[in-house]
Design a protein around this motif. Structure first.
Motif, PDB file in Angstrom:
ATOM      1  N   ALA A  45     -65.859  -6.385 -27.691  1.00 29.80           N
ATOM      2  CA  ALA A  45     -64.651  -6.872 -27.695  1.00 29.80           C
ATOM      3  C   ALA A  45     -63.873  -6.503 -28.705  1.00 29.80           C
ATOM      4  CB  ALA A  45     -64.845  -8.284 -27.431  1.00 29.80           C
ATOM      5  N   PHE A  46     -64.455  -6.751 -30.053  1.00 24.09           N
ATOM      6  CA  PHE A  46     -63.767  -6.330 -31.333  1.00 24.09           C
ATOM      7  C   PHE A  46     -63.410  -4.888 -31.326  1.00 24.09           C
ATOM      8  CE2 PHE A  46     -63.527  -4.908 -35.606  1.00 24.09           C
ATOM      9  CZ  PHE A  46     -62.506  -5.761 -36.224  1.00 24.09           C
ATOM     10  N   SER A  47     -64.431  -4.022 -31.069  1.00 25.83           N
ATOM     11  CA  SER A  47     -63.896  -2.501 -31.217  1.00 25.83           C
ATOM     12  C   SER A  47     -63.047  -2.154 -30.165  1.00 25.83           C
ATOM     13  CB  SER A  47     -65.234  -1.806 -31.172  1.00 25.83           C
ATOM     14  OG  SER A  47     -65.871  -1.794 -29.732  1.00 25.83           O
ATOM     15  N   THR A  48     -63.112  -2.450 -28.853  1.00 25.67           N
ATOM     16  CA  THR A  48     -62.194  -2.247 -27.767  1.00 25.67           C
ATOM     17  C   THR A  48     -60.688  -2.830 -28.043  1.00 25.67           C
ATOM     18  OG1 THR A  48     -63.951  -2.551 -26.210  1.00 25.67           O
ATOM     19  CG2 THR A  48     -61.503  -2.524 -25.396  1.00 25.67           C
ATOM     20  N   ILE A  49     -60.583  -3.874 -28.485  1.00 24.61           N
ATOM     21  CA  ILE A  49     -59.407  -4.347 -28.865  1.00 24.61           C
ATOM     22  C   ILE A  49     -58.573  -3.751 -30.005  1.00 24.61           C
ATOM     23  CG2 ILE A  49     -57.798  -6.541 -29.720  1.00 24.61           C
ATOM     24  CD1 ILE A  49     -60.144  -8.271 -28.327  1.00 24.61           C
ATOM     25  N   TYR A  50     -59.497  -3.523 -30.963  1.00 23.81           N
ATOM     26  CA  TYR A  50     -58.989  -2.918 -32.237  1.00 23.81           C
ATOM     27  C   TYR A  50     -58.469  -1.459 -31.974  1.00 23.81           C
ATOM     28  CZ  TYR A  50     -58.856  -0.748 -36.912  1.00 23.81           C
ATOM     29  OH  TYR A  50     -58.467  -0.219 -38.053  1.00 23.81           O
ATOM     30  N   ARG A  51     -59.479  -0.554 -31.049  1.00 17.64           N
ATOM     31  CA  ARG A  51     -59.094   0.758 -31.077  1.00 17.64           C
ATOM     32  C   ARG A  51     -57.926   0.939 -29.777  1.00 17.64           C
ATOM     33  NH1 ARG A  51     -63.356   1.564 -28.440  1.00 17.64           N
ATOM     34  NH2 ARG A  51     -62.743   1.662 -26.208  1.00 17.64           N
ATOM     35  N   ILE A  52     -57.643   0.014 -28.808  1.00 16.70           N
ATOM     36  CA  ILE A  52     -56.791   0.174 -27.733  1.00 16.70           C
ATOM     37  C   ILE A  52     -55.564  -0.564 -28.171  1.00 16.70           C
ATOM     38  CG2 ILE A  52     -56.346  -0.134 -25.251  1.00 16.70           C
ATOM     39  CD1 ILE A  52     -59.219   0.349 -24.705  1.00 16.70           C
ATOM     40  N   GLU A  53     -55.490  -1.778 -28.594  1.00 17.38           N
ATOM     41  CA  GLU A  53     -54.518  -2.614 -28.621  1.00 17.38           C
ATOM     42  C   GLU A  53     -53.886  -2.750 -30.090  1.00 17.38           C
ATOM     43  OE1 GLU A  53     -54.636  -6.403 -26.369  1.00 17.38           O
ATOM     44  OE2 GLU A  53     -56.697  -5.647 -25.643  1.00 17.38           O
ATOM     45  N   GLY A  54     -54.725  -2.319 -31.021  1.00 18.91           N
ATOM     46  CA  GLY A  54     -54.514  -2.596 -32.334  1.00 18.91           C
ATOM     47  C   GLY A  54     -54.884  -3.919 -33.169  1.00 18.91           C
ATOM     48  N   TRP A  55     -54.852  -3.663 -34.547  1.00 22.25           N
ATOM     49  CA  TRP A  55     -55.434  -4.857 -35.207  1.00 22.25           C
ATOM     50  C   TRP A  55     -54.533  -6.223 -34.968  1.00 22.25           C
ATOM     51  CZ3 TRP A  55     -52.756  -7.079 -39.171  1.00 22.25           C
ATOM     52  CH2 TRP A  55     -51.788  -6.258 -39.684  1.00 22.25           C
ATOM     53  N   ARG A  56     -53.282  -5.724 -34.826  1.00 18.59           N
ATOM     54  CA  ARG A  56     -52.259  -6.933 -34.841  1.00 18.59           C
ATOM     55  C   ARG A  56     -52.547  -7.873 -33.617  1.00 18.59           C
ATOM     56  NH1 ARG A  56     -47.617  -6.585 -37.708  1.00 18.59           N
ATOM     57  NH2 ARG A  56     -47.191  -4.402 -39.047  1.00 18.59           N
ATOM     58  N   THR A  57     -53.160  -7.436 -32.626  1.00 17.85           N
ATOM     59  CA  THR A  57     -53.491  -7.929 -31.343  1.00 17.85           C
ATOM     60  C   THR A  57     -54.667  -9.273 -31.832  1.00 17.85           C
ATOM     61  OG1 THR A  57     -53.048  -6.165 -29.954  1.00 17.85           O
ATOM     62  CG2 THR A  57     -54.596  -8.030 -29.176  1.00 17.85           C
ATOM     63  N   LEU A  58     -55.477  -8.952 -32.579  1.00  9.92           N
ATOM     64  CA  LEU A  58     -56.355  -9.959 -33.217  1.00  9.92           C
ATOM     65  C   LEU A  58     -55.833 -11.169 -33.825  1.00  9.92           C
ATOM     66  CD1 LEU A  58     -58.845  -7.679 -34.788  1.00  9.92           C
ATOM     67  CD2 LEU A  58     -59.235  -8.820 -32.618  1.00  9.92           C
ATOM     68  N   TRP A  59     -54.415 -11.125 -33.956  1.00  9.62           N
ATOM     69  CA  TRP A  59     -53.934 -12.300 -34.480  1.00  9.62           C
ATOM     70  C   TRP A  59     -52.640 -12.816 -33.699  1.00  9.62           C
ATOM     71  CZ3 TRP A  59     -55.655 -14.304 -39.119  1.00  9.62           C
ATOM     72  CH2 TRP A  59     -56.627 -13.564 -39.915  1.00  9.62           C
ATOM     73  N   LYS A  60     -52.713 -12.313 -32.367  1.00 19.10           N
ATOM     74  CA  LYS A  60     -51.724 -12.534 -31.475  1.00 19.10           C
ATOM     75  C   LYS A  60     -51.829 -14.160 -31.047  1.00 19.10           C
ATOM     76  CE  LYS A  60     -49.282 -11.370 -27.352  1.00 19.10           C
ATOM     77  NZ  LYS A  60     -49.390 -10.304 -26.084  1.00 19.10           N
ATOM     78  N   GLY A  61     -50.719 -15.051 -31.424  1.00 19.81           N
ATOM     79  CA  GLY A  61     -50.697 -16.410 -31.083  1.00 19.81           C
ATOM     80  C   GLY A  61     -50.945 -17.377 -32.214  1.00 19.81           C
TER      81      GLY A  61
END
Length: 307
Positions: free
Chosen positions: A68-84
């Motif tokens: 989950a972490f690697s997919t989100i980081y690779r495809i959506e970018g690190w900023r997505t991890l802080w969305k919301g």
């Protein structure tokens, strides 16, 4: 001036609440703890939400925490991890202020500060009372947070998300999960507070300010409580994100028992353990940070008031 660590238990009776130690100081300490806890561990909380979604949009299905972490980081970018994250920062301060303020008041009324003895019932009662009060304030912010965390979410800001949810689903969307939240957080908090108080008494019987004890006791207490209440957290996530679900049955979920029945019917008993690993992993440091921050702020305010 000596720091709390340098002051003995006789000089600095940390656990007992002095008469001039007001509710406002407790609430400030709680607000500080809440913001620190949620901000630091937010990316793992986002991963937990993503993994709990029963029917995610294309690209939102993950095989595990690392994937989950690697997919989100690779495809959506690190900023997505802080969305919301803005939602929990805005909501966590006031909610945790109410949380710890209620905790200290009820604990004192229930006799939890009478002597140096162990008072598990007072801890459980104060913890349950604290979460009922704080969740009433935090629940709408939690709904907004999870709506923004879901894969494919079009929501960009806190206010835009709040307006969109209200327009499409009405005010009830912000509180449809509140009964389920209480069913989860009351036993979670009661278990956590009893475990925290118990572990703290064993590790630090003198009751002195000890960051290591607060950190270890908070982390262990959080892990125990998180593991026990994961099934209810899955139900809560379903209810709070139902408006974004692609599955029609999930979109029409009405409450705790209906949502639980949907999970059991579609995914079996294993469905109630979705996201258990990231929940426990995120809760351990979260509660460790929360309790350490709270006790640190509390010690600071007490020193200021006493000296």
């Amino acid at each position: 001036m000596a720091t709390p660590e340098q002051v003995s238990g006789d000089e600095f009776d940390y656990e007992a609440l002095p008469s001039n130690y007001g509710l406002g100081a407790n609430m400030l300490a709680g607000a500080f703890a809440g913001i620190a806890e949620h901000a630091v561990m937010y990316p793992v909380d986002l991963l937990k939400t993503r993994m709990q979604i029963l029917h995610p949009a294309n690209g939102g299905l993950y095989t595990g925490l690392t994937n989950a972490f690697s997919t989100i980081y690779r495809i959506e970018g690190w900023r997505t991890l802080w969305k919301g994250v803005s939602s929990v920062i805005v909501g966590a301060g006031p909610a945790h202020a109410v949380y710890f303020g209620t905790y200290e008041v009820v604990k004192d009324l229930a006799g939890g500060n009478v002597d140096d003895g162990h008072h598990p019932m007072a801890a459980a009662l104060s913890g349950a009372s604290a979460t009922i009060a704080s969740d009433a304030l935090m629940n709408p912010f939690d709904v907004i947070k999870q709506r923004m965390q879901v894969h494919g979410s079009v929501h960009k800001t806190l206010l835009q998300c709040a307006r969109s949810v209200y327009k499409a689903e009405g005010l009830q969307a912000f509180y449809v999960s509140y009964p389920t939240t209480l069913c989860m957080t009351v036993p979670f908090t009661a278990t956590q507070f009893v475990a925290y108080e118990s572990i703290s008494k064993v590790m630090n019987p003198s009751g002195d300010y000890d960051p290591f004890t607060h950190c270890m006791a908070g982390g262990l207490a959080g892990a125990v409580a998180a593991g026990i209440t994961t099934p209810l957290d899955v139900v809560k996530t379903l209810l709070q994100t139902r408006g974004l679900a692609q599955n029609e049955e999930i979109r029409s979920a009405k409450g705790l028992f209906n949502a639980a029945a949907i999970i059991k019917r579609q995914f079996g008993w294993s469905g109630f353990l979705r996201g258990a690993r990231p929940r426990i992993i995120s809760t351990m440091p979260s509660t460790a940070i929360c309790w350490t921050s709270y006790e640190m702020a509390k010690a600071y305010f007490k020193r200021q008031l006493e000296g």
